[in-house]
Design an enzyme around this catalytic site. Structure first.
Site, PDB file in Angstrom:
ATOM      1  N   GLU A   1       0.823  -1.217   0.000  1.00 15.70           N
ATOM      2  CA  GLU A   1       0.000   0.000   0.000  1.00 15.70           C
ATOM      3  C   GLU A   1       0.856   1.266   0.000  1.00 15.70           C
ATOM      4  OE1 GLU A   1      -4.497  -0.458   1.846  1.00 15.70           O
ATOM      5  OE2 GLU A   1      -2.951   0.497   3.070  1.00 15.70           O
TER       6      GLU A   1
ATOM      7  N   HIS B   1       9.222 -26.358   1.242  1.00 11.74           N
ATOM      8  CA  HIS B   1       8.632 -27.580   0.658  1.00 11.74           C
ATOM      9  C   HIS B   1       7.440 -27.247  -0.235  1.00 11.74           C
ATOM     10  CE1 HIS B   1      11.171 -29.828   3.505  1.00 11.74           C
ATOM     11  NE2 HIS B   1      10.950 -28.778   4.269  1.00 11.74           N
TER      12      HIS B   1
ATOM     13  N   LYS C   1     -14.368   0.558  -3.086  1.00  9.28           N
ATOM     14  CA  LYS C   1     -15.240   0.784  -1.915  1.00  9.28           C
ATOM     15  C   LYS C   1     -16.509   1.511  -2.334  1.00  9.28           C
ATOM     16  CE  LYS C   1     -11.608   1.529   1.533  1.00  9.28           C
ATOM     17  NZ  LYS C   1     -11.135   2.527   2.516  1.00  9.28           N
TER      18      LYS C   1
HETATM   19  O1  LIG Z   1      -8.894   2.005   9.855  1.00  6.25           O
HETATM   20  P1  LIG Z   1      -9.847   2.127   8.732  1.00  6.25           P
HETATM   21  O2  LIG Z   1     -10.160   3.528   8.358  1.00  6.25           O
HETATM   22  O3  LIG Z   1     -11.081   1.323   8.980  1.00  6.25           O
HETATM   23  O4  LIG Z   1      -9.136   1.524   7.425  1.00  6.25           O
HETATM   24  C1  LIG Z   1      -8.736   0.200   7.396  1.00  6.25           C
HETATM   25  C2  LIG Z   1      -7.930  -0.087   6.141  1.00  6.25           C
HETATM   26  O5  LIG Z   1      -8.748   0.099   5.005  1.00  6.25           O
HETATM   27  C3  LIG Z   1      -8.385   1.000   4.029  1.00  6.25           C
HETATM   28  O6  LIG Z   1      -9.167   0.686   2.943  1.00  6.25           O
HETATM   29  C4  LIG Z   1      -6.950   1.030   3.611  1.00  6.25           C
HETATM   30  O7  LIG Z   1      -6.713   0.233   2.498  1.00  6.25           O
HETATM   31  C5  LIG Z   1      -6.015   0.590   4.707  1.00  6.25           C
HETATM   32  O8  LIG Z   1      -4.853   1.349   4.618  1.00  6.25           O
HETATM   33  C6  LIG Z   1      -6.653   0.730   6.067  1.00  6.25           C
HETATM   34  O9  LIG Z   1      -5.765   0.326   7.047  1.00  6.25           O
END
Ligand SMILES: O=P(O)(O)OC[C@H]1O[C@H](O)[C@H](O)[C@@H](O)[C@@H]1O
Length: 427
Positions: free
Chosen positions: A273, A294, A405
């Site tokens: 990331e 293995h 998302k």
């Molecule tokens: O801690 P949060 O805001 O719930 O995010 C949790 C995770 O999700 C995000 O999508 C990112 O990809 C991560 O870098 C992050 O650690």
């Protein structure tokens, strides 16, 4: 923590880094260090993570842990940087009498149900962790856990502690129910937050020596300086970068300790990331020694020379003697121990890759204890920050994860359809 870079140099490996190229790269490391220290001093976003050995809010962690008290189970609801750090600390450092940690970092219904069915919720605490406070998987899982506790007649408001920022759904929920909470530190991205309240609270609930952890991290902090030849963390970041630009586009993290298996997962998020930007970035691969000798070693040794293999060895570990067996051909095991065998496997595998010209680096820890793990985690974070400077990428954000998302939320809201693209179903 020691780092041996000998098997990554051009004298041994192909791709390998010529010694003179490493010395030229050290000039860039000096400039990058200056940039990093400026960011750290100003508390800039991301760079502030390297202050945590001194700034971690241990008082808030202690208060919250005391409020929860002794439990048999800790349910950690979080994902990515909000889960992997705590899971790494639990895997490496939780003692045999510690509460059991259950990490809900996915929304697979069968797995979530199986986990909750296995736990006596009356003797469990819940730590729900989200920096943004808006992550769908974390909020969904928390609502499921909350209802499971209510169905079990357990007062979830008495058993829940929230780790989140100043705003977001989770902060609203904590305020609405007056739930105990600890704040995530400003300027620290999730994947750099293990040494903050995010990792330290679950660790404290499991009885991990968090002071030792921060002391180890502090020792690693002390070693950051303008030359990679004096700083194992910077040497690691510089070598990984220098090997990637020469063709080693993957970094296989292969600890020879079961307690560090989750560390390899934590490293994978950190490296992927942080550095996976602008068409650049080295692909982290999780492996475990001796097990993956293995399964994967054939490829690492005889496949394309597109990998760096990072070994993590351990000096001191509790050991188990191998009972002598009066069997033909097993004489080499008599008087040996499992730890001795594991160390021999590591030394032999390292030598086998060097003999095949496959670049590898060896991180050596004194033990899998709080100080050494703190030093390892901080060093890998500093190595990543340094590598980010050398790649010239924005190390501390992850914009590419937002598209998916948003699309998932739109599908659930029903106000979004996905372009099927040229799907070609094979049945
Ligand atoms: O801690 P949060 O805001 O719930 O995010 C949790 C995770 O999700 C995000 O999508 C990112 O990809 C991560 O870098 C992050 O650690």
């Amino acid at each position: 923590m020691d780092l041996d870079v000998g098997n990554a140099l051009a004298a041994v490996a192909e791709p390998g880094v010529p010694r003179d190229a490493l010395e030229r790269l050290d000039d860039r490391v000096a400039a990058a260090h200056e940039r990093i220290e400026r960011g750290v001093a100003n508390g800039e976003f991301g760079y502030a993570s390297l202050n945590l050995p001194e700034t971690a809010d241990t008082a808030a962690v202690e208060t919250a842990a005391d409020r929860i008290g002794d439990v048999d189970h800790v349910i950690l609801v979080g994902i990515g940087g909000s889960a992997l750090g705590a899971a790494t600390l639990a895997d490496a450092l939780a003692g045999p009498d510690a509460a059991e940690l259950h990490v809900l970092d996915n929304v697979d219904p069968a797995a979530v149900e199986r986990t909750l069915d296995r736990i006596d919720l009356a003797s469990a605490a819940v730590n729900v962790v989200s920096q943004s406070g808006t992550t769908a998987e974390t909020l969904a899982n928390f609502l499921v856990v909350r209802d499971a506790m209510a169905d079990a007649g357990v007062d979830w408001t008495d058993r829940t502690v929230v780790t989140t920022g100043d705003a977001g759904n989770l902060r609203d929920l904590a305020d609405a129910h007056d739930l105990p909470s600890v704040s995530v530190p400003d300027g620290v991205p999730g994947r750099f937050s293990v040494l903050s309240t995010v990792g330290l609270l679950p660790a404290a609930l499991l009885g991990v020596d968090t002071d030792g952890l921060l002391a180890g991290a502090s020792a690693a902090r002390e070693k950051l300086g303008p030359s990679l030849f004096d700083s194992p963390a910077y040497a690691y970041g510089a070598l990984a970068y220098a090997l990637d630009v020469r063709g080693a586009s993957m970094d296989v993290m292969m600890p020879y300790a079961e307690g560090l298996e989750t560390f390899a997962e934590w490293f994978a998020q950190l490296w992927a990331e942080s550095l996976g930007k602008d068409g650049l970035g080295q692909t982290p691969v999780r492996a475990l020694g001796a097990t993956d000798q293995h399964s994967q070693l054939q490829l690492y040794r005889a496949g394309p020379h597109d990998k760096l293999v990072t070994f993590v060895g351990v000096d001191d570990r509790p050991d188990v003697p191998i009972p002598s067996a009066d069997l033909e051909g097993l004489d080499y095991l008599s008087g040996a121990s499992l730890g001795g065998l594991l160390d021999a496997e590591l030394d032999a595998t390292e030598a086998s890759l060097a003999a095949a010209g496959v670049p590898n680096l060896r991180v050596q820890l004194d033990a899998v204890d709080a100080e050494s793990v703190g030093e390892l985690l901080f060093s890998m974070e500093a190595a990543c920050v340094l590598a980010g400077e050398l790649y010239g990428v924005e190390t501390f954000d992850q914009p590419a994860v937002e598209w998916g998302k948003e699309a998932a939320r739109g599908l659930l809201r029903g106000d979004r359809t996905l372009d099927e693209g040229d799907s070609l179903e094979v049945e």
